[in-house]
Design a protein around this motif. Sequence first.
Motif, PDB file in Angstrom:
ATOM      1  N   ALA A  15       0.970  -1.152  -0.055  1.00 34.82           N
ATOM      2  CA  ALA A  15       0.060  -0.104   0.068  1.00 34.82           C
ATOM      3  C   ALA A  15       0.812   1.153  -0.074  1.00 34.82           C
ATOM      4  O   ALA A  15       2.001   1.402   0.579  1.00 34.82           O
ATOM      5  N   ILE A  16       0.378   2.417  -0.865  1.00 35.17           N
ATOM      6  CA  ILE A  16       1.209   3.425  -0.739  1.00 35.17           C
ATOM      7  C   ILE A  16       1.122   4.003   0.581  1.00 35.17           C
ATOM      8  O   ILE A  16       0.172   4.307   1.315  1.00 35.17           O
ATOM      9  N   ALA A  17       2.345   4.572   1.063  1.00 34.50           N
ATOM     10  CA  ALA A  17       2.618   5.370   2.239  1.00 34.50           C
ATOM     11  C   ALA A  17       1.748   6.559   2.286  1.00 34.50           C
ATOM     12  O   ALA A  17       1.723   7.373   1.420  1.00 34.50           O
ATOM     13  N   GLN A  18       1.161   6.748   3.402  1.00 34.43           N
ATOM     14  CA  GLN A  18       0.323   7.949   3.681  1.00 34.43           C
ATOM     15  C   GLN A  18       1.153   9.262   3.808  1.00 34.43           C
ATOM     16  O   GLN A  18       0.469  10.408   3.922  1.00 34.43           O
ATOM     17  N   ASN A  19       2.495   9.163   4.382  1.00 29.98           N
ATOM     18  CA  ASN A  19       3.053  10.211   4.495  1.00 29.98           C
ATOM     19  C   ASN A  19       4.186  10.288   3.263  1.00 29.98           C
ATOM     20  O   ASN A  19       4.625   9.674   2.609  1.00 29.98           O
TER      21      ASN A  19
END
Length: 373
Positions: A15-19
């Motif tokens: 999953a793509i990092a949210q930061n």
Amino acid sequence: MKFTVAVSVLTAVPAIAQNGPIVIGATVPTTGPLSLTGKQYFNSLKMAEEDINRAGGINGRQIKIVFEDTQASNSTAVNAFVKLVQEEKPAFVFLSSYSTQNIAVAPEVKKSGIPVMYAGGADAVSDAGNEWMFRIRPADSLAAAGMVQFAKGNLKATKPGILYIQNDFGQGGAQVAAKQFEAAGSPVVGMEAYGQNDKDFSAQMLSLRQKGADTILAFVYPQDGAMLLRQAKMLGLKMPIVASSAAFVPAALQLLSPSDLDNVSGVVDAFVDTSAGERMKDFIDRYKEKFSMEADPYGLAYYDGAMLMAEGMRKAGTDPKALRDWLATVKDWPGIGHAYTFDAKGNGVSDLAVVRAKPGTKSLELVQPIKLN
């Protein structure tokens, strides 16, 4: 002999990092003979990155485009894509505009489960049914149909000849054109091919002239296309030539003189000219100011593609499947070069433009738009 073996993408992308920034990949030919057009969309993607981030990014998050060089090699293109996926975990990837590279990379795209955009025209790419791949310029069959329509309807060709580069692009376009001429009651009098590294096309052109061709359709890349048109002029060919779009990009035009373009028309992806609307003028002016070179349809396609990708991320997020599903539903999205609608095979463009050089110049003018499908 040295062999380069691509390592497959074996696991799903996390999953793509949210930061931090949203990472976008781009596999682009920035060195070697294919860099003539690759430089155009490298520049356009850099400009799009700045424009997207200046406008607030993706719901407040900036994007970062990471580039890998595909050179002129299919295996290098595959390795470039695999490296990006494994090391950068991108949310989205732009592939090169060369169909042989797109075909080679396609299996890895499917394994990765990441949506990609590409500008290679070969129908074989979309016919493979890879749901993760979206084409942002006309398919070769569409361009070939436009060339035939113009040759028959405007040039009144009755004995057409075809000259093409021997690869997926050239052969595919030539075959489509030959079938359409046959169906229209004007079968081709000859078809001639040449290799990607060939420098002399005189034997092929003289053969078509000997066979009585009254018009020649030429499926070319920029560098070979320029050489072909120069040689046609030197040979004194009198019949009109209808060339594919690469013969009219700035990289090809800079190798030609105005006289080389006499009696030559081109079916191009889009008419990239400041007279084609305010948004087009803004793109052209900013591109030239920023990169000190003229914009072309290839670069414009990738700029449009990046803006379309950004809208998809704002609405559907960065989850690869959600983004892919959103792109599949796009209808009449208003880009600068085209209104994009993706069909079941991921083809997004159904219009073209016929251009020619203004007499005594290399400045292009619009002859007519063509809408197909």
